[in-house]
Design a protein around this motif. Structure first.
Motif, mmCIF file in Angstrom:
data_model
loop_
_atom_site.group_PDB
_atom_site.id
_atom_site.type_symbol
_atom_site.label_atom_id
_atom_site.label_comp_id
_atom_site.label_asym_id
_atom_site.label_seq_id
_atom_site.Cartn_x
_atom_site.Cartn_y
_atom_site.Cartn_z
ATOM 1 N N GLY A 1 0.370 -1.420 0.229
ATOM 2 C CA GLY A 1 -0.018 0.386 -0.078
ATOM 3 C C GLY A 1 1.291 1.639 -0.016
ATOM 4 N N ASP A 2 2.433 1.374 -0.320
ATOM 5 C CA ASP A 2 2.873 2.332 0.376
ATOM 6 C C ASP A 2 3.045 3.183 -1.156
ATOM 7 O OD1 ASP A 2 3.039 2.222 2.904
ATOM 8 O OD2 ASP A 2 5.764 1.050 1.916
ATOM 9 N N THR A 3 2.583 5.097 -0.972
ATOM 10 C CA THR A 3 2.611 5.203 -2.416
ATOM 11 C C THR A 3 4.591 5.882 -2.168
ATOM 12 O OG1 THR A 3 2.025 6.650 -1.484
ATOM 13 C CG2 THR A 3 0.671 4.967 -2.846
ATOM 14 N N LYS B 1 4.666 10.033 5.713
ATOM 15 C CA LYS B 1 4.592 8.853 7.238
ATOM 16 C C LYS B 1 6.452 10.235 7.627
ATOM 17 C CE LYS B 1 5.217 4.749 6.488
ATOM 18 N NZ LYS B 1 4.386 3.062 6.607
ATOM 19 N N LEU B 2 7.739 9.663 7.078
ATOM 20 C CA LEU B 2 8.169 9.346 7.664
ATOM 21 C C LEU B 2 9.091 10.843 7.163
ATOM 22 C CD1 LEU B 2 10.918 6.779 5.902
ATOM 23 C CD2 LEU B 2 9.509 6.778 8.201
ATOM 24 N N HIS B 3 7.972 12.415 6.810
ATOM 25 C CA HIS B 3 8.807 13.653 6.826
ATOM 26 C C HIS B 3 9.095 13.813 6.045
ATOM 27 C CE1 HIS B 3 5.464 13.344 10.451
ATOM 28 N NE2 HIS B 3 6.170 12.607 11.507
ATOM 29 N N TYR B 4 9.663 13.536 4.726
ATOM 30 C CA TYR B 4 10.764 14.122 4.300
ATOM 31 C C TYR B 4 9.322 14.574 2.788
ATOM 32 C CZ TYR B 4 14.338 11.102 6.243
ATOM 33 O OH TYR B 4 15.526 11.000 6.845
ATOM 34 N N SER B 5 10.473 15.555 1.880
ATOM 35 C CA SER B 5 9.570 15.541 0.873
ATOM 36 C C SER B 5 9.988 14.732 -0.463
ATOM 37 C CB SER B 5 10.498 17.034 0.328
ATOM 38 O OG SER B 5 11.655 16.363 -0.006
ATOM 39 N N TYR B 6 8.988 14.568 -1.221
ATOM 40 C CA TYR B 6 8.988 13.606 -2.151
ATOM 41 C C TYR B 6 10.231 14.161 -2.613
ATOM 42 C CZ TYR B 6 6.027 16.403 -5.404
ATOM 43 O OH TYR B 6 6.064 16.944 -6.646
ATOM 44 N N GLU B 7 10.520 15.396 -2.923
ATOM 45 C CA GLU B 7 11.446 15.658 -3.964
ATOM 46 C C GLU B 7 12.663 14.471 -3.445
ATOM 47 O OE1 GLU B 7 9.096 17.755 -2.881
ATOM 48 O OE2 GLU B 7 8.989 18.763 -4.480
ATOM 49 N N GLN B 8 12.947 14.849 -2.094
ATOM 50 C CA GLN B 8 14.078 14.438 -1.341
ATOM 51 C C GLN B 8 14.256 13.003 -1.683
ATOM 52 O OE1 GLN B 8 13.192 16.467 2.806
ATOM 53 N NE2 GLN B 8 15.410 16.296 2.173
ATOM 54 N N ASN C 1 16.658 8.616 -5.148
ATOM 55 C CA ASN C 1 16.487 6.623 -5.647
ATOM 56 C C ASN C 1 16.470 7.369 -6.970
ATOM 57 O OD1 ASN C 1 16.092 5.196 -2.992
ATOM 58 N ND2 ASN C 1 15.357 6.985 -2.472
ATOM 59 N N PRO C 2 17.281 7.615 -7.925
ATOM 60 C CA PRO C 2 17.432 7.974 -9.363
ATOM 61 C C PRO C 2 16.824 7.310 -10.307
ATOM 62 C CG PRO C 2 19.511 8.054 -8.701
ATOM 63 C CD PRO C 2 18.901 7.807 -7.365
ATOM 64 N N LYS C 3 16.844 5.699 -9.646
ATOM 65 C CA LYS C 3 16.523 4.280 -10.567
ATOM 66 C C LYS C 3 15.464 3.254 -10.228
ATOM 67 C CE LYS C 3 21.599 3.542 -11.489
ATOM 68 N NZ LYS C 3 23.082 2.141 -11.396
ATOM 69 N N VAL C 4 14.550 4.530 -9.204
ATOM 70 C CA VAL C 4 13.734 3.614 -9.149
ATOM 71 C C VAL C 4 12.873 3.503 -9.939
ATOM 72 C CG1 VAL C 4 11.660 3.101 -7.184
ATOM 73 C CG2 VAL C 4 13.814 3.311 -6.019
ATOM 74 N N ASP C 5 11.842 2.816 -10.030
ATOM 75 C CA ASP C 5 10.829 3.494 -11.031
ATOM 76 C C ASP C 5 8.913 3.504 -9.960
ATOM 77 O OD1 ASP C 5 8.050 3.968 -12.409
ATOM 78 O OD2 ASP C 5 8.565 1.936 -14.127
ATOM 79 N N TRP C 6 8.909 4.393 -9.268
ATOM 80 C CA TRP C 6 7.984 4.647 -8.781
ATOM 81 C C TRP C 6 6.246 4.093 -8.790
ATOM 82 C CZ3 TRP C 6 9.523 5.696 -4.015
ATOM 83 C CH2 TRP C 6 10.730 5.384 -3.436
ATOM 84 N N ARG C 7 6.021 3.758 -10.151
ATOM 85 C CA ARG C 7 4.656 3.390 -10.616
ATOM 86 C C ARG C 7 4.427 2.211 -10.513
ATOM 87 N NH1 ARG C 7 4.303 5.491 -16.401
ATOM 88 N NH2 ARG C 7 6.817 4.730 -16.688
ATOM 89 N N LYS C 8 5.366 1.258 -10.545
ATOM 90 C CA LYS C 8 6.416 -0.002 -9.877
ATOM 91 C C LYS C 8 6.936 -0.380 -8.435
ATOM 92 C CE LYS C 8 6.034 -0.665 -15.120
ATOM 93 N NZ LYS C 8 7.172 -0.909 -16.447
ATOM 94 N N ILE C 9 6.651 0.020 -7.658
ATOM 95 C CA ILE C 9 7.400 -0.258 -6.529
ATOM 96 C C ILE C 9 6.480 -1.272 -5.928
ATOM 97 C CG2 ILE C 9 8.283 1.675 -6.040
ATOM 98 C CD1 ILE C 9 6.355 2.788 -3.887
ATOM 99 N N ARG C 10 7.202 -2.211 -5.086
ATOM 100 C CA ARG C 10 6.758 -3.254 -4.925
ATOM 101 C C ARG C 10 7.097 -3.524 -2.967
ATOM 102 N NH1 ARG C 10 10.548 -4.650 -8.102
ATOM 103 N NH2 ARG C 10 12.205 -6.048 -7.039
ATOM 104 N N PRO C 11 6.416 -4.327 -2.341
ATOM 105 C CA PRO C 11 6.826 -5.151 -1.122
ATOM 106 C C PRO C 11 7.705 -5.583 -0.912
ATOM 107 C CG PRO C 11 4.037 -5.329 -1.621
ATOM 108 C CD PRO C 11 4.656 -4.500 -2.701
ATOM 109 N N GLY C 12 8.425 -5.061 -0.102
ATOM 110 C CA GLY C 12 10.065 -5.844 0.205
ATOM 111 C C GLY C 12 10.741 -5.580 -0.533
ATOM 112 N N ARG D 1 -8.173 5.333 -3.979
ATOM 113 C CA ARG D 1 -8.652 6.291 -2.188
ATOM 114 C C ARG D 1 -8.124 7.360 -2.435
ATOM 115 N NH1 ARG D 1 -7.715 1.111 -1.185
ATOM 116 N NH2 ARG D 1 -9.440 -0.028 0.072
ATOM 117 N N PRO D 2 -8.664 8.277 -1.606
ATOM 118 C CA PRO D 2 -8.193 9.830 -1.281
ATOM 119 C C PRO D 2 -6.772 10.098 -0.760
ATOM 120 C CG PRO D 2 -10.721 9.224 -0.421
ATOM 121 C CD PRO D 2 -9.632 8.304 -1.347
ATOM 122 N N GLY D 3 -5.542 10.945 -1.934
ATOM 123 C CA GLY D 3 -4.297 10.113 -1.315
ATOM 124 C C GLY D 3 -3.247 9.708 -2.161
ATOM 125 N N GLU D 4 -3.810 8.573 -2.770
ATOM 126 C CA GLU D 4 -3.204 8.095 -4.360
ATOM 127 C C GLU D 4 -2.529 9.014 -5.204
ATOM 128 O OE1 GLU D 4 -4.236 3.738 -4.896
ATOM 129 O OE2 GLU D 4 -5.903 4.256 -3.687
#
Length: 453
Positions: A127-129, A136-143, A148-159, A219-222
């Protein structure tokens, strides 16, 4: 013997007086004065100071808590006052007086070594985005995105493991539900995938291709990924205070006015109508300035897409005109009247409504029938079309109304009912003369020269 008794009475009285003085002194230090603010209640004040409402009520027996008003003074018990102002009060008791000393605890400032932290690893949970982790961790999403330049945030998975920034800076303002950002949209309450696709001019299939891991129930916030070009256009339109619907911007491109440009030249250059450029950019006259940003239909559009854009713009304008006219339901009828508040007749009502949308019409129903717009058959009526009737014998056309769809029209009917909505009954069918269309005909100034407008 008598002196001993008198001495004992004297000492007892002295002790009682000293005790009374001590009690008075204690009482003066037992309360803190609080000034009531707007919106305060007994329960609210008690919650603010972390005390039971009963104690505050006992300390203020004469206060009517149902009628407290701003700037009213009330007493707060000293135990609570200590907690509220963060003071540690020491009271030293002597034979005849009390001494009060106060020390304020200063907040401990973190050292420079504590501020410097090493990179941390975070494990993605179900459920993380990106936005959710940042919040949740009090960072900005830009930080988080930057480390994490190589992470595709549309395809993140648990673990999956991601790196958190070394400097735990306070996060910038996180996007709120309903906010449009750089290539994304944050889901708001009541949103559906189909509704979001329709709003941004996309098909449901196109939206699902952009968001392959998105569930059907959102859901709201996605975070919903959108075409970056579209969100950039939305930002520019808001900056220019145009607020063009996103589904129109999808088929538009940005053009900056150059020296010598006119609306006619720009319309010809982009193979479109002046009316569409005016509607898109909320332009009433002919004047444009050098450097002005305009949204124009894209030259890459196919014929069907151009027709779709034109129809969407005109359809929105038609419904906006109908909604505006319906605001004046119940306005009194007055023959020759021109006030939407105190009284108006049928032709003046139509003239006033269309003038709100920068279309000038003649004053009388007969002139409107002769010179305004183009004739349309009854089976092709659209909201916003004008309907003309012969209700009196002094002229061919003596009454006019605005068609609102589903066989209904709005008009200033008469003295008994004023402005109202009517159906095409037998009475009106017998007296119906014809219908004319003004919206979308390319005639913004639908009147003859030297006639009143």
């Amino acid at each position: 013997m008598g002196e001993t008794i008198l001495y004992k009475l004297y000492m007892r009285m002295k002790y009682l007086i000293a005790s009374f003085v001590i009690l008075l002194t204690l009482k003066s230090y037992a309360y803190q004065i609080y000034t009531v603010k707007k919106g305060d209640t007994l329960i609210g004040i008690a919650h603010k100071f972390g005390i039971k409402a009963k104690l505050i009520k006992e300390a203020n027996p004469r206060v009517d808590w149902r009628r407290i008003r701003p700037k009213q003074k009330i007493k707060i018990p000293s135990i609570v006052a200590k907690k509220h102002v963060r003071k540690k009060i020491k009271i030293t008791k002597t034979k005849t007086s009390l001494k009060k000393t106060a020390t304020i605890k200063k907040p401990v400032q973190p050292s420079k070594q504590q501020l410097k932290t090493e990179n941390k690893i975070y494990t993605i949970k179900k459920g993380d985005t990106l936005i959710g982790i940042a919040h949740k961790l009090h960072y900005s999403y830009e930080q988080i995105k930057a480390v994490n330049p190589k992470v595709d945030w549309r395809k993140i998975r648990p673990g999956q493991k991601i790196v958190l920034p070394s400097k735990h800076a306070v996060a910038k303002k996180t996007p709120k539900p309903g906010e449009i950002g750089d290539g994304y949209y944050i889901v708001a309450k009541g949103d559906t995938l189909r509704g979001i696709a329709r709003r941004f001019g996309l098909t449901l299939k196109e939206l699902e291709q952009l968001n392959p891991n998105l569930n059907k129930i959102i859901r709201p916030g996605e975070l919903i990924v959108l075409p970056k070009e579209l969100t950039e256009k939305i930002k520019i339109s808001e900056k220019e205070k145009l607020f063009i619907p996103p589904r129109f911007l999808l088929y538009s491109e940005i053009y900056r006015v150059k020296r010598g440009d006119t609306l006619w030249k720009i319309a010809r250059k982009f193979n479109t109508d002046i009316d569409i450029i005016r509607t898109l950019n909320d332009i009433s006259g002919r004047n444009i300035r050098v450097g002005q940003i305009l949204f124009v239909p894209s030259r890459k559009l196919k014929g069907a897409e151009k027709l779709k854009l034109r129809y969407s713009i005109l359809n929105q304008e038609r419904h906006a005109l109908v909604r505006y006219a319906e605001r004046f339901l119940g306005t009194p009828y007055r023959f020759g009247g021109e006030s939407l508040k105190y009284g108006i007749d049928c032709s003046a009502f139509v003239q006033k409504i269309f003038s709100r949308f920068k279309i000038r019409l003649p004053r009388t129903a007969e002139e409107q029938y002769r010179v305004a717009g183009v004739f349309v058959p009854v089976n092709r009526l659209q909201p916003g079309d004008l309907l003309f009737f012969h209700t009196l014998n002094y002229a061919k056309v003596t009454h006019v109304a605005i068609y609102i769809g589903h066989g209904k029209f709005i008009h200033a009917a008469g003295r008994r009912s004023g402005v109202k909505i009517s159906r095409f009954t037998k009475y009106y069918w017998k007296r119906f003369v014809g219908a004319k269309r003004v919206l979308g005909t390319g005639k913004r100034y639908a009147y003859l020269r030297n006639r009143s407008g």
